[in-house]
Design an enzyme around this catalytic site. Structure first.
Site, PDB file in Angstrom:
ATOM      1  N   GLU A  37      74.472 121.149  60.875  1.00  0.00           N
ATOM      2  CA  GLU A  37      73.728 119.906  61.094  1.00  0.00           C
ATOM      3  C   GLU A  37      73.160 119.298  59.811  1.00  0.00           C
ATOM      4  O   GLU A  37      73.198 118.073  59.627  1.00  0.00           O
ATOM      5  CB  GLU A  37      72.602 120.138  62.109  1.00  0.00           C
ATOM      6  CG  GLU A  37      73.076 120.294  63.543  1.00  0.00           C
ATOM      7  CD  GLU A  37      73.688 121.647  63.821  1.00  0.00           C
ATOM      8  OE1 GLU A  37      74.460 121.772  64.794  1.00  0.00           O
ATOM      9  OE2 GLU A  37      73.395 122.596  63.057  1.00  0.00           O
TER      10      GLU A  37
ATOM     11  N   ASP B  75      69.724 117.780  72.469  1.00  0.00           N
ATOM     12  CA  ASP B  75      69.990 117.095  71.207  1.00  0.00           C
ATOM     13  C   ASP B  75      71.102 116.053  71.273  1.00  0.00           C
ATOM     14  O   ASP B  75      70.910 114.882  70.943  1.00  0.00           O
ATOM     15  CB  ASP B  75      70.304 118.129  70.107  1.00  0.00           C
ATOM     16  CG  ASP B  75      71.364 119.141  70.527  1.00  0.00           C
ATOM     17  OD1 ASP B  75      71.729 119.186  71.715  1.00  0.00           O
ATOM     18  OD2 ASP B  75      71.826 119.902  69.657  1.00  0.00           O
TER      19      ASP B  75
ATOM     20  N   ARG C 170      85.065 121.306  71.439  1.00  0.00           N
ATOM     21  CA  ARG C 170      85.836 122.111  70.482  1.00  0.00           C
ATOM     22  C   ARG C 170      87.340 121.999  70.733  1.00  0.00           C
ATOM     23  O   ARG C 170      88.108 121.710  69.809  1.00  0.00           O
ATOM     24  CB  ARG C 170      85.404 123.575  70.546  1.00  0.00           C
ATOM     25  CG  ARG C 170      83.931 123.797  70.253  1.00  0.00           C
ATOM     26  CD  ARG C 170      83.622 125.274  70.114  1.00  0.00           C
ATOM     27  NE  ARG C 170      82.185 125.539  70.220  1.00  0.00           N
ATOM     28  CZ  ARG C 170      81.553 126.504  69.578  1.00  0.00           C
ATOM     29  NH1 ARG C 170      82.225 127.312  68.777  1.00  0.00           N
ATOM     30  NH2 ARG C 170      80.258 126.701  69.736  1.00  0.00           N
TER      31      ARG C 170
ATOM     32  N   GLU D  14      81.201 123.112  75.763  1.00  0.00           N
ATOM     33  CA  GLU D  14      81.726 123.739  74.549  1.00  0.00           C
ATOM     34  C   GLU D  14      83.238 123.575  74.441  1.00  0.00           C
ATOM     35  O   GLU D  14      83.776 123.331  73.359  1.00  0.00           O
ATOM     36  CB  GLU D  14      81.347 125.221  74.517  1.00  0.00           C
ATOM     37  CG  GLU D  14      79.863 125.501  74.417  1.00  0.00           C
ATOM     38  CD  GLU D  14      79.283 125.201  73.041  1.00  0.00           C
ATOM     39  OE1 GLU D  14      80.048 124.795  72.145  1.00  0.00           O
ATOM     40  OE2 GLU D  14      78.064 125.369  72.870  1.00  0.00           O
TER      41      GLU D  14
END
Length: 655
Positions: A555, A419, A290, A286
């Site tokens: 998404e 994913d 980010r 993360e």
């Protein structure tokens, strides 16, 4: 008789000294006189005089330190700046001034916020650890670099054409990745190709996105400035890492939307307040996508060396995560102490997390010339490539950091925990100039595995969706996260992969839109289950009570952007416009900000959750703005590749 002669004149003075004392030029008398005058002053007068003397001494000392620092910055500025600048950093056209009057949309009535569990450190500690001499030297070097960044903001921008008036550089043609041997990055070329044309004016839909961003930003600025996330209902904030996640995630969005004032204010916070010497655990994945991705993107778009300096510092602090027996990184690392560890409940990392940091680490190596970032990240890719336990290119969700092997075998999904593994296979291949054939082979094999094992059609509308496989049993469950796949497939087709990838992308895009369309609020649930029975009275998209929340995820609008950019079909713009309207209707909070909601099936009581994720500004609104643009050169897909947090990074050898 003559008068008697006058006595002779003497040109001296006789002084008689007291016994036992020597002559000192009158200094003793003066000292006694000053002391007598000082004693004659009142106590208040003496206090005032002493206070003024102390103030004058302090001002003199501060002035000396300031002048010394300024001269040090001027003397070292040129050399220090060029050492961290990339070769011809790509720069977007200058942003335009934002609209003055944000759109007013009916908001939400405050409701009791619900607790939203999320991975992250349970107790955020902000204490800076005690450092040794080497750490202090590194901190001093960091401060000097920040001084260079501050001083060079205006002059460097003018010299390299990095202004807000529409002039900038494109990424260099044929830029190569860093070699095995670390090299000093070459200086930017003054002969770089310039984009002189002024940016086109914003259309009405783009202005609506700017209005939405300004409303969200106003809430963050008023109630959560410098903190990780806004809680819009309670007008407060929440911390995950304590590193200003929302602000950093939104830097490049502000640049793209033309919000000059907001960007400069945020830059000032980064320069003065963003410090990484904190005793706090961060999630490797993360924080990479980010923070590291956001800083790298802000550097590329603005050309401001400050962001690269911060990115390199942060990248160095993430490196201890790779010190494992298997070279598969731990999920968490303390950026202050350098201690890395797996989650408290397992020794596993998720496959998506360890294989979705490569774009950022590879780019950091290219910019700094330090090969360690690229080598550590690519070693993970090589090891995952060789592992057993895959199913026709599909990977399990977990990997053990001690053995380096897959765990929880037999479970395959394109949703959470797996994913972005597939996304980064394709995007690394594109980033590297389409030269790394192993990445492409793994991606193509995975797409074939998706077709073979995970595709199905719903009833009654025959919607194509991607399900999950659990030890041979198919489940008609599809996360909203899977809606990244249409855009990724379309991007691959654009870069020369089979046309059938685009056909599948368009079919899945229709399904992701229906996940919004078939909900009463027009917003998708977090997880959908598809109906497989021949019953016309039942909708294709079924939602369980635990899955009907919406987190403002990006998404679907991400894939809409790719599909519109690559097909030109305006229905994708229209679908995005509907989604923006639903966000404004059911998630916009009047006092500022947007809130995730708990029930997408109840338009009267959507149950706001009092949380605005950083990706709403970093991804969702950015992709909507790009979707509504008719300029294919605005972040061209032949020049940039987006990381999984929507931060654009340059393609090393753009086509």
């Amino acid at each position: 008789m003559y008068p008697p002669p006058a006595p002779a004149r003497r040109d001296f003075i006789s002084v008689t000294l007291s016994p036992g004392r020597s002559y000192d030029g009158g200094q003793g008398l003066r000292r006694r006189s000053c002391w007598r005058k000082w004693k004659q002053l009142s106590r208040l007068q003496r206090t005032v005089v002493l206070f003024l003397l102390v103030v004058l001494m302090l001002f003199g000392l501060l002035s000396y330190v300031h002048v010394a620092d300024e001269w040090t910055a001027v003397d070292s500025r040129s050399a220090a700046a060029w050492q961290v600048r990339p070769a011809n950093p790509p720069v977007l056209p200058a942003p335009r001034k934002a609209a003055e009057n944000p759109e007013t949309v009916a908001g939400l009535s405050p409701q009791k916020p619900q607790r939203h569990l999320r991975r992250g450190p349970p107790n955020l500690q902000m204490r800076a650890p005690d450092g040794d001499a080497q750490e202090r030297r590194q901190a001093q070097a960091q401060r000097r670099a920040e001084v260079v960044g501050e001083a060079g903001w205006g002059l460097e921008a003018q010299r390299d054409g990095l202004s807000w008036r529409g002039t900038g550089t494109k990424p260099p043609q044929g830029t190569e990745p860093p070699g095995k041997k670390a090299e000093r990055p070459p200086r930017p070329s003054p002969k770089a190709v310039r984009m002189q044309a002024s940016p086109a004016s914003q259309n009405e839909r783009q202005k609506a996105v700017v209005d939405a961003f300004l409303h969200a930003w106003a809430g963050y600025r008023k109630f959560a400035w410098g903190h990780d996330e806004l809680k819009p209902l309670t007008r407060s904030f929440s911390e995950w890492f304590g590193l200003g996640l929302t602000l950093i995630d939104a830097l490049d969005t502000m640049w793209i939307l033309g919000l000059k004032k907001e960007f400069q204010e945020a830059r000032k916070w980064v320069s003065r307040r963003l410090l990484f010497q904190k005793d706090v655990d961060v999630n490797l994945f993360e924080s990479t996508i980010r923070i590291l991705g956001g800083l790298l993107s802000a550097f590329h778009l603005s050309g401001d060396v400050l962001f690269l300096t911060k990115a390199e510092d942060f990248g160095n602090r993430l490196m201890p995560a790779f010190r494992t027996p298997s070279k598969i990184p731990y999920s968490d690392v303390n950026i202050g102490t350098g201690v890395a560890h797996p989650p408290r409940w397992t020794s596993d990392s998720t496959v998506a997390e360890v294989t979705s940091i490569q774009l950022e680490f590879r780019e950091l190596s290219r910019l700094t010339g330090d090969k360690k970032f690229k080598e550590a990240a690519e070693e993970v890719t090589r090891r995952v490539h060789a592992l057993r336990g895959k199913l026709d290119g599909l990977v399990p969700m977990f990997i053990n950091t001690n053995s380096g092997s897959f765990t929880h075998l037999g479970v395959f999904t394109l949703g959470a925990r797996a994913d972005s593994y597939y996304e980064y296979l394709l995007k690394q291949w594109i980033q590297g100039g389409k030269k790394e054939s192993q990445l492409l082979e793994d991606y193509l094999e995975a797409v074939d595995g998706i077709r073979k094992h995970l595709l199905a059609k719903s009833e009654p509308r025959k919607l194509t969706f991607v399900g999950e496989l659990n030890h041979g049993r198919f489940s008609a469950k599809m996360d909203h996260l899977v809606c990244f796949l249409p855009g990724t497939l379309a991007l691959g087709a654009h870069h020369g992969l089979p046309a059938e990838h685009m056909e599948l992308a368009q079919a899945l895009m229709d399904t992701c839109y229906q996940m919004y369309r078939q909900m009463e609020t027009g917003l998708s649930p977090e997880i959908a289950h598809f109906n497989l029975h021949h019953t016309k009275a039942v909708k294709d998209v079924q939602v369980k009570v635990a899955d009907r929340h919406n987190l403002l995820r990006p998404e679907t609008v991400e894939s809409l952007f790719y599909l519109y950019r690559l097909t030109g079909d305006r229905k994708y713009q229209d679908w995005g416009w509907e989604i923006l309207h639903s966000f404004n209707t059911y998630t916009r909070v009047p006092s500022g900000g947007y809130s995730s909601i708990s029930n997408v099936q109840d338009p009267r009581h959507p149950q706001p959750r009092d949380k605005m994720e950083s990706f709403f500004l970093g991804e969702t609104l950015k992709y909507l703005y790009l979707l509504f643009s008719d300029d294919p050169d605005l972040l061209s897909l032949d020049t940039y590749v987006f990381n999984t947090e929507a931060h654009p990074l340059p393609i090393w050898a753009p086509s």
